[in-house]
Design a protein around this motif. Sequence first.
Motif: not given
Length: 165
Positions: A6-35
Amino acid sequence: MPLFIHPQTPAPSVRAAQYAGIGERADLALAAFGLGWHYEAGLEWIRLAAAGVFDALQELQIILGHWGEVVLFYLERTSAVMDRALDLDRSLIEYARCNLYVTGSGMWSATYLQQCLDIVGPERRCSRPTSHISIARVVNRDVFWKHWLAMRRRAVGSHSQTGNA
């Protein structure tokens, strides 16, 4: 009995490296259910195959939701590349056809359904949503966990931990 990754939100270090930088809500959506969680869960299945788990445990069955967590859509390319890089008994496409079940997980799409049917066939598509699947009946749990832990140690050692262990 199959094991459901089952998918889960990636680890914080992965989120910071690959899914951050757009904005708090967008970063979370991209890291989790968005892709992100789809990529991360799919990558775990690829890593199981690449680590030889399906060679050691040929009867092991894995279920991936959301039409294969992106695996099916890149399978032709991933298989071609990994088949040259790995010394496995079968191709990734063959592992998908023998060791993978797929469910739509509420993502109802005729296009995705057709892609699933074309790659793994109707007998490997779960028609009902999956929940709480046990590893209790895996033929040899000790062998499975030995391969899984070795794979995770290599991932941590190479700083590519996904957080889906």
